[in-house]
Scaffold this motif. Structure first.
Motif, PDB file in Angstrom:
ATOM      1  N   HIS A  40       0.837  -1.210   0.000  1.00  0.00           N
ATOM      2  CA  HIS A  40       0.000   0.000   0.000  1.00  0.00           C
ATOM      3  C   HIS A  40       0.869   1.257   0.000  1.00  0.00           C
ATOM      4  O   HIS A  40       0.532   2.254  -0.670  1.00  0.00           O
ATOM      5  CB  HIS A  40      -0.924  -0.002   1.213  1.00  0.00           C
ATOM      6  N   VAL A  41       1.956   1.229   0.754  1.00  0.00           N
ATOM      7  CA  VAL A  41       2.841   2.401   0.796  1.00  0.00           C
ATOM      8  C   VAL A  41       3.436   2.663  -0.584  1.00  0.00           C
ATOM      9  O   VAL A  41       3.484   3.819  -1.049  1.00  0.00           O
ATOM     10  CB  VAL A  41       3.948   2.188   1.846  1.00  0.00           C
ATOM     11  N   LEU A  42       3.882   1.612  -1.263  1.00  0.00           N
ATOM     12  CA  LEU A  42       4.446   1.794  -2.599  1.00  0.00           C
ATOM     13  C   LEU A  42       3.400   2.334  -3.570  1.00  0.00           C
ATOM     14  O   LEU A  42       3.667   3.274  -4.340  1.00  0.00           O
ATOM     15  CB  LEU A  42       5.003   0.465  -3.106  1.00  0.00           C
ATOM     16  N   GLU A  43       2.200   1.764  -3.546  1.00  0.00           N
ATOM     17  CA  GLU A  43       1.140   2.246  -4.425  1.00  0.00           C
ATOM     18  C   GLU A  43       0.781   3.693  -4.129  1.00  0.00           C
ATOM     19  O   GLU A  43       0.545   4.495  -5.051  1.00  0.00           O
ATOM     20  CB  GLU A  43      -0.087   1.351  -4.282  1.00  0.00           C
ATOM     21  N   THR A  44       0.755   4.047  -2.844  1.00  0.00           N
ATOM     22  CA  THR A  44       0.432   5.427  -2.470  1.00  0.00           C
ATOM     23  C   THR A  44       1.503   6.393  -2.952  1.00  0.00           C
ATOM     24  O   THR A  44       1.200   7.488  -3.470  1.00  0.00           O
ATOM     25  CB  THR A  44       0.281   5.524  -0.946  1.00  0.00           C
ATOM     26  N   CYS A  45       2.762   5.997  -2.793  1.00  0.00           N
ATOM     27  CA  CYS A  45       3.857   6.872  -3.245  1.00  0.00           C
ATOM     28  C   CYS A  45       3.812   7.050  -4.763  1.00  0.00           C
ATOM     29  O   CYS A  45       4.006   8.175  -5.270  1.00  0.00           O
ATOM     30  CB  CYS A  45       5.188   6.287  -2.803  1.00  0.00           C
ATOM     31  N   GLU A  46       3.557   5.988  -5.490  1.00  0.00           N
ATOM     32  CA  GLU A  46       3.459   6.096  -6.948  1.00  0.00           C
ATOM     33  C   GLU A  46       2.275   6.975  -7.349  1.00  0.00           C
ATOM     34  O   GLU A  46       2.363   7.757  -8.304  1.00  0.00           O
ATOM     35  CB  GLU A  46       3.311   4.706  -7.550  1.00  0.00           C
ATOM     36  N   GLN A  47       1.165   6.845  -6.611  1.00  0.00           N
ATOM     37  CA  GLN A  47      -0.001   7.684  -6.924  1.00  0.00           C
ATOM     38  C   GLN A  47       0.302   9.154  -6.666  1.00  0.00           C
ATOM     39  O   GLN A  47      -0.048  10.022  -7.469  1.00  0.00           O
ATOM     40  CB  GLN A  47      -1.189   7.232  -6.071  1.00  0.00           C
ATOM     41  N   LEU A  48       0.972   9.438  -5.538  1.00  0.00           N
ATOM     42  CA  LEU A  48       1.341  10.820  -5.247  1.00  0.00           C
ATOM     43  C   LEU A  48       2.270  11.383  -6.321  1.00  0.00           C
ATOM     44  O   LEU A  48       2.089  12.520  -6.783  1.00  0.00           O
ATOM     45  CB  LEU A  48       2.013  10.907  -3.877  1.00  0.00           C
ATOM     46  N   ALA A  49       3.261  10.602  -6.713  1.00  0.00           N
ATOM     47  CA  ALA A  49       4.199  11.067  -7.736  1.00  0.00           C
ATOM     48  C   ALA A  49       3.491  11.324  -9.050  1.00  0.00           C
ATOM     49  O   ALA A  49       3.759  12.326  -9.733  1.00  0.00           O
ATOM     50  CB  ALA A  49       5.316  10.027  -7.924  1.00  0.00           C
ATOM     51  N   SER A  50       2.555  10.448  -9.418  1.00  0.00           N
ATOM     52  CA  SER A  50       1.842  10.619 -10.677  1.00  0.00           C
ATOM     53  C   SER A  50       0.966  11.872 -10.664  1.00  0.00           C
ATOM     54  O   SER A  50       0.954  12.654 -11.624  1.00  0.00           O
ATOM     55  CB  SER A  50       1.000   9.378 -10.967  1.00  0.00           C
ATOM     56  N   GLU A  51       0.246  12.084  -9.580  1.00  0.00           N
ATOM     57  CA  GLU A  51      -0.664  13.232  -9.522  1.00  0.00           C
ATOM     58  C   GLU A  51       0.108  14.540  -9.407  1.00  0.00           C
ATOM     59  O   GLU A  51      -0.293  15.557 -10.000  1.00  0.00           O
ATOM     60  CB  GLU A  51      -1.629  13.057  -8.359  1.00  0.00           C
ATOM     61  N   LEU A  52       1.188  14.530  -8.645  1.00  0.00           N
ATOM     62  CA  LEU A  52       1.984  15.763  -8.555  1.00  0.00           C
ATOM     63  C   LEU A  52       2.642  16.085  -9.891  1.00  0.00           C
ATOM     64  O   LEU A  52       2.743  17.260 -10.276  1.00  0.00           O
ATOM     65  CB  LEU A  52       3.049  15.603  -7.463  1.00  0.00           C
ATOM     66  N   ALA A  53       3.079  15.054 -10.610  1.00  0.00           N
ATOM     67  CA  ALA A  53       3.691  15.288 -11.927  1.00  0.00           C
ATOM     68  C   ALA A  53       2.676  15.817 -12.933  1.00  0.00           C
ATOM     69  O   ALA A  53       3.042  16.538 -13.871  1.00  0.00           O
ATOM     70  CB  ALA A  53       4.321  13.999 -12.443  1.00  0.00           C
ATOM     71  N   ALA A  78      11.985  19.290  -0.059  1.00  0.00           N
ATOM     72  CA  ALA A  78      11.358  20.103  -1.097  1.00  0.00           C
ATOM     73  C   ALA A  78      10.795  21.401  -0.519  1.00  0.00           C
ATOM     74  O   ALA A  78      10.883  22.467  -1.146  1.00  0.00           O
ATOM     75  CB  ALA A  78      10.259  19.302  -1.786  1.00  0.00           C
ATOM     76  N   SER A  79      10.224  21.327   0.679  1.00  0.00           N
ATOM     77  CA  SER A  79       9.637  22.531   1.273  1.00  0.00           C
ATOM     78  C   SER A  79      10.693  23.512   1.748  1.00  0.00           C
ATOM     79  O   SER A  79      10.475  24.730   1.754  1.00  0.00           O
ATOM     80  CB  SER A  79       8.728  22.133   2.443  1.00  0.00           C
ATOM     81  N   ARG A  80      11.857  23.009   2.133  1.00  0.00           N
ATOM     82  CA  ARG A  80      12.909  23.902   2.640  1.00  0.00           C
ATOM     83  C   ARG A  80      13.766  24.495   1.529  1.00  0.00           C
ATOM     84  O   ARG A  80      14.195  25.648   1.624  1.00  0.00           O
ATOM     85  CB  ARG A  80      13.800  23.143   3.617  1.00  0.00           C
ATOM     86  N   THR A  81      14.015  23.727   0.492  1.00  0.00           N
ATOM     87  CA  THR A  81      14.919  24.182  -0.572  1.00  0.00           C
ATOM     88  C   THR A  81      14.180  24.756  -1.766  1.00  0.00           C
ATOM     89  O   THR A  81      14.802  25.356  -2.642  1.00  0.00           O
ATOM     90  CB  THR A  81      15.796  23.014  -1.047  1.00  0.00           C
ATOM     91  N   GLY A  82      12.867  24.543  -1.817  1.00  0.00           N
ATOM     92  CA  GLY A  82      12.113  25.015  -2.965  1.00  0.00           C
ATOM     93  C   GLY A  82      12.219  24.097  -4.166  1.00  0.00           C
ATOM     94  O   GLY A  82      11.732  24.434  -5.258  1.00  0.00           O
ATOM     95  N   GLN A  83      12.855  22.943  -3.993  1.00  0.00           N
ATOM     96  CA  GLN A  83      12.954  21.987  -5.094  1.00  0.00           C
ATOM     97  C   GLN A  83      11.570  21.423  -5.408  1.00  0.00           C
ATOM     98  O   GLN A  83      10.698  21.359  -4.555  1.00  0.00           O
ATOM     99  CB  GLN A  83      13.905  20.849  -4.709  1.00  0.00           C
ATOM    100  N   GLY A  84      11.354  21.028  -6.664  1.00  0.00           N
ATOM    101  CA  GLY A  84      10.052  20.520  -7.056  1.00  0.00           C
ATOM    102  C   GLY A  84       9.656  19.293  -6.241  1.00  0.00           C
ATOM    103  O   GLY A  84      10.396  18.307  -6.171  1.00  0.00           O
TER     104      GLY A  84
END
Length: 278
Positions: A108-121, A179-185
Motif C-alpha cells: 500500500h505504501v508503494l502504491e500510495t507513493c506512486e499515486q502521489l508522484a503521478s498526480e503531482l507530476a 522540497a519545502s525547505r529548498t524550494g525543489q520541485g
C-alpha cells in the motif's frame, strides 16, 4: 477385552479429553486483535510478549484442575501437551498473519507513493493529491488533515510510518521536507522516492521468493513424523498407543512437538530478520 484393547481405549479417551480441554481453553482465550492503524510499535510488542507468555500461565491451572477432578497423571500430561500444541500452533498462525499484514502495508505504501508522484507530476496540488491518496489508503487521512490545517506534513508522514510495514513513508517525509525547505520541485522528489521504493520492493520480492522454499521445506520436515506414525500403524505396529498411553511415549510426543515448533519458529525468526534488513 484384552489388556491391550483396554489400554488403547484409555488412550483414545485421554486424547478426546485433551482435545476438549484445548478447545475450552481456546474459547476462554480472546483472539489476538488485528493490527490497529493507530497503535504504536511498542504497544504491538507488548501485546506479542503477553500472548507468548499466555500458554505458560494456563498449563498449571489446567493440570491442577484435571488432577482435582480425578484424572490420572497420564491423562493430565496428555491434556497439557495438547493444549500447549494448540496454543503453539495458534502462535505460529498469528505470526504468519501479522507478516502478511506487514507485507500488505508495504505494498500500500508503494502504491500510495506512486499515486502521489503521478498526480503531482500531472500538476495536481499537494493537498488534492494527499486527499485522493487518503481515499485509496485511509491511514494517510491524518497526513491529508495536517496539510489542510497547515500543520507539519513531514511529521504526520513519519507518524504514519510508525505502522508495521509502513517505514518507507519516512523517505516520503524526508523528500517532502527537503522540497519545502529548498524550494525543489515536490513532484521530482516524490518521483525519485517512488523509483527507489520500486527497486527496494523488487528486491524484497526476490528475497521472499527465496525464503518461501525454506519455509516450505520446514513445514514438510514438520509433517514427516506424522507420516512415519501412519506408516508404522500400517505396518502392524501401535505407535499411537505408545505415544498417547505410555509415560515415555508422552515424553517423546512433548519433545517432538516442542522441537517441531522451535524449528518453525526459528525459520520464521530468520525470515523476519531478513525481511527487516532488505
Amino acid at each position: 477385552m484384552t489388556g491391550a484393547a483396554v489400554g488403547l481405549d484409555g488412550a483414545v479417551v485421554a486424547a478426546v479429553a485433551a482435545l476438549a480441554a484445548g478447545s475450552a481453553v481456546l474459547l476462554l482465550v480472546p483472539p489476538v486483535p488485528r493490527l490497529d492503524p493507530a497503535a504504536t510499535s511498542a504497544a504491538t510488542g507488548a501485546g506479542t510478549a503477553a500472548h507468548r507468555a499466555l500458554p505458560l500461565g494456563l498449563t498449571a491451572p489446567l493440570a491442577a484442575g484435571l488432577l482435582l477432578l480425578g484424572a490420572g497423571p497420564a491423562t493430565t500430561a496428555l491434556a497439557v501437551v495438547a493444549v500447549l500444541a494448540v496454543l503453539a500452533g495458534r502462535s505460529l498462525l498469528t505470526t504468519r498473519r501479522r507478516r502478511r499484514e506487514v507485507l500488505a502495508t508495504g505494498e500500500h505504501v508503494l502504491e500510495t507513493c506512486e499515486q502521489l508522484a503521478s498526480e503531482l507530476a500531472s500538476g495536481q496540488p499537494p493537498g488534492a493529491a494527499l486527499d485522493r491518496a487518503a481515499v485509496t489508503w485511509p491511514p494517510l487521512g491524518p497526513v491529508a488533515s495536517a496539510f489542510r490545517m497547515g500543520a507539519d506534513v513531514p511529521s504526520a508522514l513519519r507518524a504514519a510510518g510508525d505502522r508495521p510495514g509502513a517505514a518507507d513513508l519516512r523517505l516520503v517525509a524526508a523528500a517532502w521536507q527537503v522540497a519545502s525547505r529548498t524550494g525543489q520541485g515536490l513532484a521530482d522528489a516524490v518521483d525519485r522516492v517512488a523509483a527507489d521504493l520500486r527497486a527496494a520492493q523488487s528486491t524484497r520480492r526476490i528475497v521472499r521468493g527465496e525464503l518461501a522454499s525454506a519455509r516450505a521445506t520446514a513445514r514438510l520436515v514438520g509433517c514427516l513424523p506424522v507420516l512415519a506414525l501412519l506408516m508404522g500403524s500400517g505396518a502392524g505396529g501401535d505407535p499411537w498407543g505408545f505415544l498417547l498411553g505410555h509415560p515415555v511415549g508422552l515424553a517423546c510426543l512433548a519433545a517432538g512437538l516442542a522441537l517441531g515448533w522451535a524449528g518453525l519458529a526459528w525459520i520464521e525468526a530468520i525470515a523476519r530478520d531478513v525481511d527487516a534488513s532488505t
